[in-house]
Design an enzyme around this catalytic site. Structure first.
Site, short mmCIF file in Angstrom:
data_model
loop_
_atom_site.label_atom_id
_atom_site.label_comp_id
_atom_site.label_asym_id
_atom_site.label_seq_id
_atom_site.Cartn_x
_atom_site.Cartn_y
_atom_site.Cartn_z
N ASP A 94 6.58 -25.85 -12.80
CA ASP A 94 7.14 -27.03 -12.82
C ASP A 94 7.57 -27.66 -11.55
O ASP A 94 8.53 -26.83 -10.65
CB ASP A 94 8.56 -26.92 -13.91
CG ASP A 94 8.88 -28.28 -14.23
OD1 ASP A 94 8.02 -29.23 -14.37
OD2 ASP A 94 10.09 -28.45 -14.48
N HIS A 101 15.02 -38.89 -9.70
CA HIS A 101 15.68 -37.75 -10.59
C HIS A 101 16.24 -36.90 -9.46
O HIS A 101 17.40 -36.48 -9.68
CB HIS A 101 14.53 -36.98 -11.33
CG HIS A 101 14.96 -35.93 -11.90
ND1 HIS A 101 16.00 -36.02 -13.06
CD2 HIS A 101 14.77 -34.49 -11.99
CE1 HIS A 101 16.21 -34.87 -13.63
NE2 HIS A 101 15.60 -33.78 -12.67
N GLU A 168 13.49 -33.25 -20.96
CA GLU A 168 13.03 -33.61 -19.75
C GLU A 168 11.66 -34.32 -19.70
O GLU A 168 10.71 -33.53 -20.39
CB GLU A 168 12.80 -32.55 -18.64
CG GLU A 168 14.18 -32.16 -18.07
CD GLU A 168 14.04 -31.44 -16.95
OE1 GLU A 168 13.11 -30.87 -16.47
OE2 GLU A 168 15.22 -30.88 -16.25
N GLU A 170 8.21 -35.37 -19.01
CA GLU A 170 7.20 -34.92 -17.96
C GLU A 170 5.92 -35.16 -18.29
O GLU A 170 5.54 -35.57 -19.39
CB GLU A 170 7.63 -33.61 -17.63
CG GLU A 170 8.99 -33.12 -17.18
CD GLU A 170 9.12 -31.98 -16.56
OE1 GLU A 170 8.05 -31.25 -15.94
OE2 GLU A 170 10.27 -31.14 -16.56
N ASP A 200 10.14 -30.47 -20.76
CA ASP A 200 10.58 -29.22 -20.54
C ASP A 200 12.08 -29.23 -20.82
O ASP A 200 13.14 -29.50 -19.96
CB ASP A 200 10.32 -29.15 -19.21
CG ASP A 200 10.56 -27.68 -18.62
OD1 ASP A 200 10.19 -26.66 -19.27
OD2 ASP A 200 11.11 -27.40 -17.28
N ARG A 204 21.65 -27.34 -19.47
CA ARG A 204 22.23 -27.77 -18.32
C ARG A 204 23.41 -26.82 -17.78
O ARG A 204 23.82 -26.56 -16.53
CB ARG A 204 22.58 -28.84 -18.17
CG ARG A 204 21.58 -30.03 -18.52
CD ARG A 204 20.58 -30.24 -17.48
NE ARG A 204 19.41 -31.09 -17.53
CZ ARG A 204 18.55 -31.51 -16.80
NH1 ARG A 204 18.20 -30.52 -15.83
NH2 ARG A 204 17.62 -32.14 -17.00
N GLN A 207 22.03 -23.60 -16.93
CA GLN A 207 21.30 -23.73 -15.71
C GLN A 207 22.16 -24.04 -14.45
O GLN A 207 22.15 -23.35 -13.27
CB GLN A 207 20.38 -25.17 -15.71
CG GLN A 207 19.83 -25.33 -14.50
CD GLN A 207 19.18 -26.89 -14.58
OE1 GLN A 207 19.05 -27.51 -15.62
NE2 GLN A 207 18.46 -27.20 -13.29
N LYS A 220 15.75 -22.92 -18.39
CA LYS A 220 14.44 -23.57 -18.52
C LYS A 220 13.48 -22.87 -19.39
O LYS A 220 12.70 -23.20 -19.74
CB LYS A 220 13.97 -23.85 -17.09
CG LYS A 220 14.92 -24.71 -16.20
CD LYS A 220 14.70 -26.04 -16.56
CE LYS A 220 15.12 -27.24 -15.47
NZ LYS A 220 14.67 -28.49 -15.88
N THR A 224 9.07 -24.82 -23.67
CA THR A 224 8.58 -26.04 -22.86
C THR A 224 7.52 -26.75 -24.03
O THR A 224 6.70 -25.89 -24.44
CB THR A 224 7.67 -25.72 -21.70
OG1 THR A 224 8.87 -25.19 -20.85
CG2 THR A 224 7.36 -27.02 -21.12
N GLU A 323 21.24 -37.61 -16.57
CA GLU A 323 21.17 -38.79 -15.95
C GLU A 323 21.68 -39.97 -16.84
O GLU A 323 22.74 -40.70 -15.99
CB GLU A 323 19.94 -39.06 -15.11
CG GLU A 323 19.28 -37.92 -14.51
CD GLU A 323 17.80 -38.29 -14.25
OE1 GLU A 323 17.48 -39.09 -13.18
OE2 GLU A 323 16.91 -37.57 -14.64
#
Length: 372
Positions: A94, A101, A168, A170, A200, A204, A207, A220, A224, A323
């Site tokens: 990834d 971002h 996420e 992607e 993905d 948070r 993480q 993570k 996925t 975000e």
């Protein structure tokens, strides 16, 4: 819908009581390629044997599949089949290719510091993920457990279900033709078979506690999600664009030889409601640069390798909730009046993408289920 509107993407399907095999999507149907083309490579339960044949074989098969789609034989309604993970994932990488971002997360996670680390504009930052937890769209996503940051400075971490489960949005790239150990990849289009959508999922809080100094791990690795459809590169010729200008100029091995930016409009939905529409075309690092960086040290890529862009975010449409809500500080409202900062149990996240000429890349969806 005509075959062109779906770009004849490849997938793997089965009917009740029958083995898995390869097909292409034709509108609301799937074309059984083993039956239509009389080629046993499409009777395999994954796309890997076909992808390993290389670019000339991919182009020939696409032309033959288009002819068979027009003939209308060996078409099965999508509602009559089950879709499966289309590839055996060899390795998963990834990247962190969106300037918006990376800047947004830098400001959120490191307030008062320069948002971008000194290396960010010099190379595509990435990390090695976990191929065994790549799952096909529709697979339930179990809320992960792990250590969460202390609630007070100097305190002890807590353990339990993630309280900040995120999505996420992607774009992923699937390797067909491998490279040898110790050699660099050649032209992007000679190695990469096609494009797929990726979510993905990210915890948070887990993480944030673990990522210093070595980066993502349990936050993570739990899941996925990928689309059941892989759109071949040849279907995306009309979507190719130049990547954005890069300053400073990257080293020679990262300089773009061809336009491999893609004009894709992504859509992020939670429980059927659109919450963001991030554009892919302005991603700072393009996929050809990602592949070049991935192999510049001699690391090999294998048939079935998946590498993803990292979160796709635009100036006004971020592709993640961290975000969108400023790390939970600014909740947003859904149409039913409910508010969200991060994902709750029962939430269904769906990602879709289309090109500027209307080709749909399918969708990837997953529903959050409670931790065990």
């Amino acid at each position: 819908m005509t075959p062109a509107r779906h770009g004849l993407p490849y997938g793997v399907f089965s009917r009740p009581g029958e083995p898995r095999r390869v097909g292409v999507r034709v509108g609301d149907h799937v074309l059984d390629l083993a039956a239509a083309l009389g080629d046993e490579v499409f009777a395999a339960p994954v796309l890997n044997p076909f992808m390993a044949l290389g670019r000339a074989a991919w182009r020939e098969a696409r032309e033959r599949a288009a002819e068979a789609a027009r003939a209308g034989d060996h078409l099965l309604p999508l509602g009559a089949v089950t879709l499966h993970l289309p590839i055996e994932v060899a390795d998963y990488v990834d990247f962190y290719a969106s300037l918006e971002h990376a800047t947004n997360l830098g400001r959120i996670l490191r307030p008062g510091e320069e948002p971008l680390k000194p290396n960010w504009r010099h190379l595509p930052v990435g990390y090695h993920g976990r191929s065994g937890t790549v799952v096909v769209s529709g697979t339930p996503i179990r809320r992960p457990c792990g250590q969460r940051p202390p609630s007070t400075p100097g305190g002890r971490p807590s353990f339990g279900p993630s309280l900040r489960l995120d999505l996420e949005a992607e774009v992923g790239f699937v390797v067909g033709t491998p490279t040898r150990l110790g050699e660099r990849a050649g032209a992007f289009e000679d190695h990469v078979f096609g494009v797929t959508l990726v979510n993905d999922w990210s915890a948070r809080d887990i993480q944030a506690w673990e990522y210093v100094p070595l980066g993502p791990f349990l936050g993570k690795s739990f899941a996925t999600s990928v689309s059941p459809w892989i759109t071949p590169l040849d279907a995306l010729e009309g979507a190719r664009v130049e990547g954005p200008p890069q300053e400073p100029e990257p080293p020679a091995y990262l300089r773009r030889a061809a336009p491999w930016g893609l004009d894709l409009a992504l859509r992020v939905q939670i429980n059927g409601e659109t919450v963001a529409e991030p554009p892919y075309r302005d991603m700072y690092w393009t996929p050809d640069q990602m592949l070049a960086h991935l192999t510049v040290n001699g690391a090999s890529v294998r048939t079935g390798d998946l590498f993803a862009s990292g979160t796709v975010s635009g100036p006004r449409d971020p592709g993640s909730l961290i975000e969108l809500t400023r790390n939970g500080a600014e909740p947003f409202k859904l149409a039913d009046g409910a508010t969200r900062t991060f994902l709750e149990d029962g939430d269904t996240v769906t990602l879709t993408a289309t090109t500027r000429d209307g080709i749909c890349l399918g969708e990837v969806s997953g529903t959050v289920v409670p931790a065990t």
